[in-house]
Write a protein that holds these residues in place. Structure first.
Motif, PDB file in Angstrom:
ATOM      1  N   UNK A   1       0.783  -1.229   0.000  1.00 24.33           N
ATOM      2  CA  UNK A   1       0.000   0.000   0.000  1.00 24.33           C
ATOM      3  C   UNK A   1       0.812   1.274   0.000  1.00 24.33           C
ATOM      4  N   UNK A   2       2.134   1.200   0.101  1.00 28.25           N
ATOM      5  CA  UNK A   2       3.005   2.382   0.119  1.00 28.25           C
ATOM      6  C   UNK A   2       3.534   2.618  -1.298  1.00 28.25           C
ATOM      7  N   UNK A   3       3.370   3.837  -1.806  1.00 28.22           N
ATOM      8  CA  UNK A   3       3.833   4.133  -3.151  1.00 28.22           C
ATOM      9  C   UNK A   3       5.353   4.091  -3.215  1.00 28.22           C
ATOM     10  N   UNK A   4       5.859   3.674  -4.369  1.00 35.06           N
ATOM     11  CA  UNK A   4       7.310   3.580  -4.530  1.00 35.06           C
ATOM     12  C   UNK A   4       7.980   4.948  -4.489  1.00 35.06           C
ATOM     13  N   UNK A   5       7.218   6.018  -4.800  1.00 39.07           N
ATOM     14  CA  UNK A   5       7.793   7.366  -4.685  1.00 39.07           C
ATOM     15  C   UNK A   5       8.246   7.650  -3.262  1.00 39.07           C
ATOM     16  N   UNK A   6       7.482   7.176  -2.279  1.00 39.45           N
ATOM     17  CA  UNK A   6       7.822   7.420  -0.875  1.00 39.45           C
ATOM     18  C   UNK A   6       8.972   6.549  -0.411  1.00 39.45           C
ATOM     19  N   UNK A   7       9.263   5.478  -1.160  1.00 34.37           N
ATOM     20  CA  UNK A   7      10.310   4.551  -0.738  1.00 34.37           C
ATOM     21  C   UNK A   7      11.654   4.869  -1.380  1.00 34.37           C
ATOM     22  N   UNK A   8      11.711   5.856  -2.274  1.00 34.24           N
ATOM     23  CA  UNK A   8      12.978   6.212  -2.891  1.00 34.24           C
ATOM     24  C   UNK A   8      13.823   7.074  -1.979  1.00 34.24           C
ATOM     25  N   UNK A   9      15.126   6.886  -2.008  1.00 35.14           N
ATOM     26  CA  UNK A   9      16.024   7.671  -1.170  1.00 35.14           C
ATOM     27  C   UNK A   9      16.786   6.777  -0.223  1.00 35.14           C
TER      28      UNK A   9
ATOM     29  N   UNK B   1       6.499  -3.129   8.612  1.00 33.67           N
ATOM     30  CA  UNK B   1       7.506  -2.062   8.640  1.00 33.67           C
ATOM     31  C   UNK B   1       8.380  -2.240   7.412  1.00 33.67           C
ATOM     32  N   UNK B   2       8.481  -1.197   6.592  1.00 28.39           N
ATOM     33  CA  UNK B   2       9.265  -1.241   5.364  1.00 28.39           C
ATOM     34  C   UNK B   2      10.510  -0.374   5.537  1.00 28.39           C
ATOM     35  N   UNK B   3      11.671  -0.978   5.345  1.00 31.14           N
ATOM     36  CA  UNK B   3      12.940  -0.247   5.316  1.00 31.14           C
ATOM     37  C   UNK B   3      13.419  -0.229   3.868  1.00 31.14           C
ATOM     38  N   UNK B   4      13.671   0.961   3.335  1.00 25.90           N
ATOM     39  CA  UNK B   4      14.090   1.082   1.935  1.00 25.90           C
ATOM     40  C   UNK B   4      15.374   1.891   1.840  1.00 25.90           C
ATOM     41  N   UNK B   5      16.249   1.450   0.956  1.00 26.17           N
ATOM     42  CA  UNK B   5      17.496   2.190   0.723  1.00 26.17           C
ATOM     43  C   UNK B   5      17.803   2.167  -0.767  1.00 26.17           C
ATOM     44  N   UNK B   6      18.090   3.324  -1.322  1.00 25.57           N
ATOM     45  CA  UNK B   6      18.427   3.454  -2.732  1.00 25.57           C
ATOM     46  C   UNK B   6      19.926   3.655  -2.869  1.00 25.57           C
ATOM     47  N   UNK B   7      20.515   2.971  -3.846  1.00 25.56           N
ATOM     48  CA  UNK B   7      21.959   3.079  -4.054  1.00 25.56           C
ATOM     49  C   UNK B   7      22.347   4.497  -4.441  1.00 25.56           C
ATOM     50  N   UNK B   8      23.620   4.802  -4.287  1.00 21.27           N
ATOM     51  CA  UNK B   8      24.099   6.164  -4.552  1.00 21.27           C
ATOM     52  C   UNK B   8      23.834   6.602  -5.987  1.00 21.27           C
ATOM     53  N   UNK B   9      23.911   5.657  -6.928  1.00 23.65           N
ATOM     54  CA  UNK B   9      23.667   6.025  -8.324  1.00 23.65           C
ATOM     55  C   UNK B   9      22.194   5.980  -8.691  1.00 23.65           C
ATOM     56  N   UNK B  10      21.335   5.641  -7.734  1.00 18.08           N
ATOM     57  CA  UNK B  10      19.902   5.596  -8.000  1.00 18.08           C
ATOM     58  C   UNK B  10      19.460   4.406  -8.814  1.00 18.08           C
ATOM     59  N   UNK B  11      20.351   3.436  -9.063  1.00 19.04           N
ATOM     60  CA  UNK B  11      20.020   2.314  -9.924  1.00 19.04           C
ATOM     61  C   UNK B  11      19.108   1.286  -9.290  1.00 19.04           C
ATOM     62  N   UNK B  12      19.270   1.035  -8.000  1.00 15.57           N
ATOM     63  CA  UNK B  12      18.454   0.020  -7.330  1.00 15.57           C
ATOM     64  C   UNK B  12      17.954   0.540  -5.998  1.00 15.57           C
ATOM     65  N   UNK B  13      16.766   0.093  -5.656  1.00 17.82           N
ATOM     66  CA  UNK B  13      16.190   0.360  -4.336  1.00 17.82           C
ATOM     67  C   UNK B  13      15.893  -0.981  -3.669  1.00 17.82           C
ATOM     68  N   UNK B  14      16.473  -1.197  -2.501  1.00 18.53           N
ATOM     69  CA  UNK B  14      16.277  -2.436  -1.753  1.00 18.53           C
ATOM     70  C   UNK B  14      15.252  -2.167  -0.651  1.00 18.53           C
ATOM     71  N   UNK B  15      14.203  -2.977  -0.621  1.00 21.54           N
ATOM     72  CA  UNK B  15      13.131  -2.829   0.368  1.00 21.54           C
ATOM     73  C   UNK B  15      13.087  -4.087   1.216  1.00 21.54           C
ATOM     74  N   UNK B  16      13.243  -3.941   2.526  1.00 23.90           N
ATOM     75  CA  UNK B  16      13.162  -5.055   3.477  1.00 23.90           C
ATOM     76  C   UNK B  16      11.872  -4.883   4.269  1.00 23.90           C
ATOM     77  N   UNK B  17      11.066  -5.956   4.354  1.00 21.46           N
ATOM     78  CA  UNK B  17       9.733  -5.890   4.954  1.00 21.46           C
ATOM     79  C   UNK B  17       9.668  -6.805   6.165  1.00 21.46           C
ATOM     80  N   UNK B  18       9.224  -6.260   7.297  1.00 21.00           N
ATOM     81  CA  UNK B  18       9.007  -7.035   8.520  1.00 21.00           C
ATOM     82  C   UNK B  18       7.527  -7.027   8.864  1.00 21.00           C
TER      83      UNK B  18
END
Length: 739
Positions: free
Chosen positions: A326-334, A351-368
């Protein structure tokens, strides 16, 4: 000089500050065709030097390209359609001008941006072709890219200026010349070129002019990548040598971007193998893992996520993901993003933890999954919300109590002052309605926890019997209401109003279960066991399914239509029964009715005797009356004076304190809740100086610990005089203060 050029005859019309177009002879640009209106359109020069075309209410409209416009800004090379006449807007004519230089610069800048940010080959080709359409007056365009050492295209984009796809391929004659010479090709008169005139594809498409340039990647050995081909059906000599030079510059930049995109594609193939290995590592982790690229395409998802697709959402490899739980990917970028989300049915909390790489190429989302941990927190928030609603209900009830006090007592005075039976009946009806409203207010106060419970030793059978008439009116004439009472029942200790609330809620539920089923029967039965009093409410209604029975006492759960039930009635009954130490059970079957059975523990306490006025109490003495409500204060003062008391009234605590210091008073009658100084503070200050004074508190909010010192609003004249007349001076010290 800016001009409009008729494409069919290449006639040039110079533009002034305002140039009119139409069939009439009074127009600056006269076009003799019956499909053109007399005053069809005009071209106006703007303050910044740009030009704008405006339709003047023509019958067939004015078009810029394929768009019908009321007004639109014109760019160099835009094609206008006025009736059947096609015109091209030109800012300059002849040799290279300042606008040509700007156009060249714009092409270089656009393609430089493409090289820096776009590595998808298909999207890159589309953007290059769009740039070509912006710069040249072409109707159709095509870009072909060939694989290394291959004569078969690996990527193609072909469309018209307006976006329509082109089905026909590139002319073999044009392609063979470009591949043979590796030089740009410009042909402004197809009919004059013998080789091209034989091309079936060019003839079928109606091409009159064309320009084509090779895509060459300049390295140690120049590499052939493909070709850019633009054509026009408008007429001959659409493209000039400067257009060929411009397209060649574009091709040079495009070739570099295309080569980069092809290299990226090779790197992506290697990365794909790495992702496959990574999938095997994370697939069995006890948390969810999702990896997205910069276009929100799913690169990696483990089994933990796919197993919870109902709550988190369907996430599969290669799909474009808009939301995660239910969380938009726009909010998970960064970097370092943390979001809480509730989704699914039944609801789960993540609980969603998201981290985007320095070059912006990938966003890793970990869900608990923290559903269990958040359940108690959500419950606490819900209780706080109910407390706020209760506070609001209490405030409304307090103000309404003051109004009921006035209505009830004036109705009593009216009844005593008239002799006509009809008038006395009317006054009694007013008083009866006010008394009923008082009970409603008391329920509001009980809900808001501002009305203290008043447990008494009561006989359940007597309470139910006294409710008979009211219950009969509640269920209506279509339903038979039966009361069955045991000869002997036990006494129970509880607030009578709570017992009435239990009976009323259960009977109303039974009535609703019978609605629409014709005549039915509701039985209210009172019995007893050795140590309990049993109350049963039985209906012959529709009954309930087992899954409904399991949830019937949940707050806000209701099977009634929206607006017909709150879902709080049975939850309130359950809460009251538990509070007094009883139990409640349900027996129900679809189509066979429902039985609610309540067991209340008996008490060995004796019932309290009915209160009687204290012996020797007389209506005499001085009363200091304090209340901030003017109408209520005047009415209370009147009742006391009629009874024989001397009354001095004050509208606030400070005024009352000043009156107490000026004279002697026997009784202080004060409201508990007032602006400024409360009744509690006033009593404390007065008793410090006059310890012999007796105090009675009155309020529409809550009861004081000592009933001898408190009277609840609304009250009538008899209750007030009995309360004041029955006071006794305490042996020592001030009276107990309400807490």
């Amino acid at each position: 000089m800016p001009a409009l050029v008729q494409i069919d005859c290449q006639r040039r019309h110079e533009l002034g500050e305002r140039s009119s177009i139409g069939r009439g002879g009074n127009n600056d640009i006269e076009l003799d065709d019956p499909m053109i209106s007399r005053n069809h359109a005009e071209v106006v020069r703007q303050a910044d030097g740009s030009y704008q075309v405006r339709d003047l209410g023509s019958r067939r409209g004015t078009f810029v390209g394929a768009r019908k416009v009321a007004e639109a800004a014109l760019r160099d090379g835009d094609e206008l359609l006025i009736g059947p006449t096609r015109l091209r807007f030109e800012l300059t004519r002849g040799a290279t001008s300042e606008s040509d230089e700007l156009r060249n610069l714009r092409a270089v800048v656009d393609l430089s941006r493409v090289i820096g940010v776009e590595h998808d080959l298909e999207r890159l080709l589309e953007r290059v072709l769009e740039t070509c359409f912006q710069l040249l007056n072409a109707d159709r365009g095509m870009i072909l890219v060939y694989g290394p050492h291959s004569k078969t295209p690996s990527a193609t984009v072909a469309r018209t200026r307006n976006g329509a796809a082109i089905g026909d391929g590139l002319s073999t004659s044009v392609l063979s010349q470009i591949m043979a010479t590796r030089e740009p090709l410009l042909r402004n008169e197809i009919d004059a070129d013998l080789a091209l005139r034989r091309s079936e594809s060019l003839m079928a498409q109606g091409v009159r002019s064309l320009v084509a340039v090779p895509l060459m990647y300049e390295a140690a050995e120049p590499e052939w990548l493909g070709v850019i081909h633009l054509s026009s059906q408008a007429g001959d000599h659409v493209f000039q040598q400067r257009d060929l030079d411009l397209l060649s510059a574009v091709a040079g930049q495009a070739a570099l971007a295309i080569k980069n995109a092809m290299l990226v594609r090779q790197v992506q193939a290697v990365q794909h193998d790495e992702w496959l290995r990574l999938e095997r590592v994370v697939d069995n982790l006890p948390v969810g893992v999702v990896v997205l690229d910069d276009h929100r395409r799913c690169l990696l998802v483990n089994g933990w996520v796919t197993q919870r697709a109902q709550a988190i959402g369907a996430i599969s490899l290669g799909s474009i993901i808009e939301r995660v739980a239910g969380v938009t990917c726009d909010r998970l970028g960064g970097g370092g993003i943390r979001e809480q989300a509730t989704a699914g049915s039944p609801e789960s909390t993540f609980i969603l933890h998201a981290h985007t790489s320095n070059d912006g190429g990938e966003t890793v989302i970990v869900i608990n999954d923290v559903t269990e941990e958040r359940a108690q927190q959500a419950k606490a928030v819900h209780q706080d919300r109910l407390a706020l609603i209760g506070q609001l209900a209490g405030g409304i009830a307090h103000d309404f109590n003051n109004l009921l006090f006035i209505i009830l007592n004036y109705a009593g005075m009216l009844e005593e002052s008239v002799s006509a039976p009809e008038a006395r009946d009317d006054a009694q009806m007013i008083a009866q309605a006010a008394t009923s409203a008082t009970e409603l207010v008391r329920q509001l106060l009980a809900f808001s926890r501002r009305e203290a419970l008043k447990p008494k030793v009561i006989d359940v059978g007597n309470v139910v019997a006294n409710m008979q008439k009211m219950l009969e009116r509640t269920v209506g004439p279509q339903i038979e209401l039966v009361f069955e009472g045991a000869a002997v029942t036990h006494h129970v200790l509880m607030d009578p109003s709570q017992l009435e609330q239990i009976v009323m809620n259960l009977v109303v539920n039974a009535r609703d279960a019978l609605t629409g089923r014709g005549r039915g029967r509701v039985t209210v039965r009172v019995g007893a066991t050795e140590d309990q009093t049993i109350l049963e409410v039985v209906d012959t209604g529709s009954g309930m399914a087992p899954d409904v029975v399991a949830r019937v006492f949940e707050p806000y759960f209701t099977t009634k239509a929206i607006g017909k039930g709150t879902g709080l009635g049975l939850a309130t009954v359950h809460g009251i029964v538990q509070h007094v130490g009883g139990s409640i059970s349900i027996e129900s079957e679809l189509g066979c009715g429902t039985t609610f059975r309540i067991a209340l523990p008996k008490t060995d306490l004796a019932p309290e005797p009915e209160p009687v006025p204290a012996p020797g109490a007389s209506a005499s003495g001085r009363v200091l009356l304090v209340d901030d409500d003017d109408q209520l204060r005047r009415l209370t003062e009147r009742m006391l004076r009629v009874a024989g008391y001397q009354v001095v009234s004050a509208s606030c605590g400070l005024d009352a304190l000043a009156e107490a210091r000026r004279g002697h008073f026997d009784i202080l009658l004060t409201d508990l809740v007032m602006p400024g100084m409360s009744g509690r503070d006033l009593a404390r200050d007065v008793m410090r100086e006059h310890p012999e004074m007796r105090v009675v508190f009155m309020s529409g909010y809550s009861a004081a610990p000592s009933s001898d010192q408190f009277i609840s609003k609304p009250f009538d004249r008899h209750l007030l005089l009995a309360k004041i007349g029955g006071l006794r001076v305490p042996p020592s010290g001030p009276p107990q203060q309400p807490s």
